[in-house]
Design a protein around this motif. Sequence first.
Motif, PDB file in Angstrom:
ATOM      1  N   SER A 101       2.154   1.979  -3.508  1.00  0.00           N
ATOM      2  CA  SER A 101       1.111   2.590  -4.337  1.00  0.00           C
ATOM      3  C   SER A 101       0.918   4.058  -4.014  1.00  0.00           C
ATOM      4  O   SER A 101       0.804   4.906  -4.916  1.00  0.00           O
ATOM      5  CB  SER A 101      -0.218   1.842  -4.152  1.00  0.00           C
ATOM      6  OG  SER A 101      -0.140   0.537  -4.675  1.00  0.00           O
ATOM      7  N   GLU A 102       0.914   4.372  -2.722  1.00  0.00           N
ATOM      8  CA  GLU A 102       0.714   5.769  -2.328  1.00  0.00           C
ATOM      9  C   GLU A 102       1.886   6.634  -2.765  1.00  0.00           C
ATOM     10  O   GLU A 102       1.694   7.767  -3.235  1.00  0.00           O
ATOM     11  CB  GLU A 102       0.509   5.860  -0.821  1.00  0.00           C
ATOM     12  CG  GLU A 102       0.104   7.251  -0.349  1.00  0.00           C
ATOM     13  CD  GLU A 102      -0.375   7.280   1.082  1.00  0.00           C
ATOM     14  OE1 GLU A 102      -0.707   8.397   1.557  1.00  0.00           O
ATOM     15  OE2 GLU A 102      -0.414   6.228   1.741  1.00  0.00           O
TER      16      GLU A 102
ATOM     17  N   GLN B  41       3.340  -4.213  -9.870  1.00  0.00           N
ATOM     18  CA  GLN B  41       2.372  -3.371  -9.181  1.00  0.00           C
ATOM     19  C   GLN B  41       2.354  -1.945  -9.717  1.00  0.00           C
ATOM     20  O   GLN B  41       1.296  -1.312  -9.766  1.00  0.00           O
ATOM     21  CB  GLN B  41       2.701  -3.349  -7.683  1.00  0.00           C
ATOM     22  CG  GLN B  41       1.849  -2.401  -6.860  1.00  0.00           C
ATOM     23  CD  GLN B  41       2.323  -2.319  -5.418  1.00  0.00           C
ATOM     24  OE1 GLN B  41       3.118  -3.130  -4.949  1.00  0.00           O
ATOM     25  NE2 GLN B  41       1.845  -1.315  -4.703  1.00  0.00           N
ATOM     26  N   THR B  42       3.520  -1.424 -10.076  1.00  0.00           N
ATOM     27  CA  THR B  42       3.648  -0.022 -10.457  1.00  0.00           C
ATOM     28  C   THR B  42       3.626   0.135 -11.974  1.00  0.00           C
ATOM     29  O   THR B  42       3.784  -0.828 -12.721  1.00  0.00           O
ATOM     30  CB  THR B  42       4.953   0.567  -9.904  1.00  0.00           C
ATOM     31  OG1 THR B  42       6.064  -0.197 -10.411  1.00  0.00           O
ATOM     32  CG2 THR B  42       4.970   0.517  -8.381  1.00  0.00           C
ATOM     33  N   SER B  43       3.478   1.392 -12.414  1.00  0.00           N
ATOM     34  CA  SER B  43       3.438   1.638 -13.860  1.00  0.00           C
ATOM     35  C   SER B  43       4.325   2.788 -14.308  1.00  0.00           C
ATOM     36  O   SER B  43       4.615   2.902 -15.501  1.00  0.00           O
ATOM     37  CB  SER B  43       1.999   1.932 -14.295  1.00  0.00           C
ATOM     38  OG  SER B  43       1.501   3.091 -13.631  1.00  0.00           O
ATOM     39  N   ARG B  44       4.751   3.648 -13.391  1.00  0.00           N
ATOM     40  CA  ARG B  44       5.517   4.838 -13.774  1.00  0.00           C
ATOM     41  C   ARG B  44       6.860   4.926 -13.081  1.00  0.00           C
ATOM     42  O   ARG B  44       7.884   5.233 -13.706  1.00  0.00           O
ATOM     43  CB  ARG B  44       4.694   6.097 -13.441  1.00  0.00           C
ATOM     44  CG  ARG B  44       5.437   7.411 -13.701  1.00  0.00           C
ATOM     45  CD  ARG B  44       4.755   8.588 -13.019  1.00  0.00           C
ATOM     46  NE  ARG B  44       4.638   8.441 -11.575  1.00  0.00           N
ATOM     47  CZ  ARG B  44       5.641   8.654 -10.712  1.00  0.00           C
ATOM     48  NH1 ARG B  44       6.840   9.017 -11.138  1.00  0.00           N
ATOM     49  NH2 ARG B  44       5.442   8.495  -9.407  1.00  0.00           N
TER      50      ARG B  44
ATOM     51  N   ARG C 115       6.416  14.161   1.349  1.00  0.00           N
ATOM     52  CA  ARG C 115       5.641  15.250   0.744  1.00  0.00           C
ATOM     53  C   ARG C 115       6.427  16.561   0.781  1.00  0.00           C
ATOM     54  O   ARG C 115       6.417  17.342  -0.179  1.00  0.00           O
ATOM     55  CB  ARG C 115       4.300  15.407   1.455  1.00  0.00           C
ATOM     56  CG  ARG C 115       3.357  14.228   1.260  1.00  0.00           C
ATOM     57  CD  ARG C 115       1.990  14.503   1.905  1.00  0.00           C
ATOM     58  NE  ARG C 115       1.045  13.428   1.654  1.00  0.00           N
ATOM     59  CZ  ARG C 115       0.859  12.387   2.464  1.00  0.00           C
ATOM     60  NH1 ARG C 115       1.539  12.316   3.626  1.00  0.00           N
ATOM     61  NH2 ARG C 115      -0.014  11.445   2.159  1.00  0.00           N
TER      62      ARG C 115
ATOM     63  N   ASP D 218       0.829  -1.211   0.000  1.00  0.00           N
ATOM     64  CA  ASP D 218       0.000   0.000   0.000  1.00  0.00           C
ATOM     65  C   ASP D 218       0.863   1.260   0.000  1.00  0.00           C
ATOM     66  O   ASP D 218       0.517   2.264  -0.654  1.00  0.00           O
ATOM     67  CB  ASP D 218      -0.910   0.005   1.226  1.00  0.00           C
ATOM     68  CG  ASP D 218      -1.992  -1.066   1.154  1.00  0.00           C
ATOM     69  OD1 ASP D 218      -2.194  -1.641   0.062  1.00  0.00           O
ATOM     70  OD2 ASP D 218      -2.619  -1.329   2.200  1.00  0.00           O
TER      71      ASP D 218
ATOM     72  N   GLU E  73       3.901   6.134  -5.336  1.00  0.00           N
ATOM     73  CA  GLU E  73       3.838   6.360  -6.788  1.00  0.00           C
ATOM     74  C   GLU E  73       2.796   7.422  -7.109  1.00  0.00           C
ATOM     75  O   GLU E  73       3.030   8.309  -7.941  1.00  0.00           O
ATOM     76  CB  GLU E  73       3.528   5.065  -7.525  1.00  0.00           C
ATOM     77  CG  GLU E  73       3.540   5.279  -9.039  1.00  0.00           C
ATOM     78  CD  GLU E  73       3.428   4.002  -9.849  1.00  0.00           C
ATOM     79  OE1 GLU E  73       4.137   3.889 -10.861  1.00  0.00           O
ATOM     80  OE2 GLU E  73       2.616   3.133  -9.482  1.00  0.00           O
ATOM     81  N   ASP E  74       1.651   7.374  -6.440  1.00  0.00           N
ATOM     82  CA  ASP E  74       0.616   8.371  -6.678  1.00  0.00           C
ATOM     83  C   ASP E  74       1.075   9.770  -6.266  1.00  0.00           C
ATOM     84  O   ASP E  74       0.672  10.768  -6.885  1.00  0.00           O
ATOM     85  CB  ASP E  74      -0.650   8.001  -5.910  1.00  0.00           C
ATOM     86  CG  ASP E  74      -1.352   6.775  -6.482  1.00  0.00           C
ATOM     87  OD1 ASP E  74      -1.036   6.377  -7.623  1.00  0.00           O
ATOM     88  OD2 ASP E  74      -2.209   6.197  -5.770  1.00  0.00           O
ATOM     89  N   LEU E  75       1.914   9.862  -5.229  1.00  0.00           N
ATOM     90  CA  LEU E  75       2.413  11.165  -4.792  1.00  0.00           C
ATOM     91  C   LEU E  75       3.382  11.784  -5.797  1.00  0.00           C
ATOM     92  O   LEU E  75       3.609  13.000  -5.771  1.00  0.00           O
ATOM     93  CB  LEU E  75       3.118  11.038  -3.439  1.00  0.00           C
ATOM     94  CG  LEU E  75       2.231  10.890  -2.203  1.00  0.00           C
ATOM     95  CD1 LEU E  75       3.103  10.622  -0.969  1.00  0.00           C
ATOM     96  CD2 LEU E  75       1.384  12.144  -1.990  1.00  0.00           C
ATOM     97  N   GLY E  76       3.985  10.977  -6.651  1.00  0.00           N
ATOM     98  CA  GLY E  76       4.894  11.505  -7.658  1.00  0.00           C
ATOM     99  C   GLY E  76       6.358  11.271  -7.390  1.00  0.00           C
ATOM    100  O   GLY E  76       7.217  11.928  -8.017  1.00  0.00           O
TER     101      GLY E  76
END
Length: 265
Positions: free
Chosen positions: A33-34, A73-76, A254, A30, A36-39
């Motif tokens: 995933s978070e 799991q990841t894409s970027r 962050r 988890d 990767e979403d944060l950038g």
Amino acid sequence: MTAATDARDRSVRIGVQVQPQHAHYAKIRDTVSELEDLGVDILFNWDHFYPLSGAADGEHYESWTMLAAWAEQTSRVEIGALVNCNSYRNADLQADMARTIDNISDGRFIFGTGAGWFERDYDEYGYEFGTPGTRIKALGEALPRIEERWTKLNPAPVRDIPILIGGGGEKKTLRIVAQHADVWHSFSDPATLEHKLGVLDEHCVVVGRDPHEIEISIELRRQSDADVEALHGLGARLFTLGISGPDYDLEPVRRWLAWRDRTNA
């Protein structure tokens, strides 16, 4: 080595080392995933068999199998170990594992490696610990084999896999960095980095390498804001931050992502 890009032209990148300790794997998944979403630009783990902090026999997971899961799991985000221990696996096997994860991730794998140092890993898993000198010598012998194996594998790696080398030894490690690394990682403060960059420049002259091809990576732990600005001024462009279970606090991540975005604007 990858195609050269002048380090002075690079944007700042943030890498996060999700330390695979003191957490169930579901929490690690988890967190990945978070992040990767944060950038975050790169996600690392580490190549150890036991925790490096906290309870010595706490929960822990193996590096390479985890990286393969992250690749699916990841894409970027790019992925790798900070760093792999050269002592634990045959050089050609390391190359094949790296190529496989690079293909699973469609070309997002970074081969982070080093000579190894954590004696408990060696003792408990039956590897010869040796000396710093013998371990660094072994790393220097392994890297040409790894690079050669990449040219023989079918299918080939998706891209020229970047090699990240961790360590700051001036006589041997930085010579290996000059010969093989696309990224050099250390824990240097500004004064130390300035000195070691001078040493690295000297090694690059000897091996016929432009030092500006090598991206400079620094661990953010214990660095002040002023230190980070100074390190950036010296040419550091990849900054990494380690976070540990069980909770994986993302607030420092962050903050440094915001700094990255301001600096790159």
